[in-house]
Design a protein around this motif. Structure first.
Motif: not given
Length: 206
Positions: A133-143
């Protein structure tokens, strides 16, 4: 209680987890060496042993694929202490701050102390969120830019002030904010901040 390094940690975990007959309860922090040592040993646990892994977002960043391959993993967005409790009879407990020069660990065998650690673990486990239930953040969100924008949102600064601090135009800043909110599926900036903390994109303020 001893000074620890990667070799000592691996040997100690091999010895403790290798004795497991019923259960292994693990709390993982973001220390890469500790996460790697625990995960290497967990794959050798017999199939009849119940394994539960509780991790924070920083630990999830270290080995996301391997953690997602385990059957019972939960994520807790609060800070955790590195713990491994085996069969409710012995425990490995990491002490001190992450990366501290005097990092130490304790092997606990006192039944009352291990029982207390088990209870604390159970409480943290009950508050954890299932990894599925814990979505993996996209690379954009990790910038880095996204992190800085989220910090600006959390500080409550006006768009104009935030854009100035980031040295971007007001229009560009607002476009980035809209994109971040869309990816976080947030309907308000407050909700975006909450979701960012849940995903480990921001540390929770105290």
């Amino acid at each position: 209680m001893t000074h620890t390094d990667a070799e000592v940690t691996a040997e100690t975990l091999d010895r403790l987890i290798g004795r497991a007959r019923r259960s292994v309860n693990v709390a993982l922090t973001g220390s890469a060496g500790y996460v790697e040592a625990v995960l290497r040993r967990l794959v050798q646990v017999p199939s009849g042993v119940t394994v539960r892994v509780l991790c924070n977002p920083a630990a999830l960043d270290v080995a996301p694929a391997r953690l997602r391959s385990l059957p019972t993993v939960r994520v807790l967005r609060h800070e955790l202490c590195g713990i491994v409790v085996v069969d409710g009879m012995s425990a490995f407990l990491r002490l001190g701050n992450e990366g501290a020069a005097d990092e130490r660990a304790a092997v606990v065998t006192d039944r009352a102390a291990v029982s207390t650690l088990q209870l604390l673990y159970a409480g943290a486990w009950s508050r954890g969120r299932r990894l599925v239930d814990h979505p993996e953040p996209s690379p954009r969100l990790r910038s880095e830019l996204t992190r800085r924008i989220l910090e600006q949102l959390r500080s409550g600064r006006t768009d104009a002030t935030a854009a100035g601090a980031l040295q971007v135009s007001l229009r560009t800043y607002r476009r980035h904010v809209a994109e971040i909110m869309r990816e976080l599926e947030a309907s308000s900036r407050f909700q975006a901040g909450v979701r960012a903390v849940e995903l480990g994109l921001l540390h929770e303020t105290r």
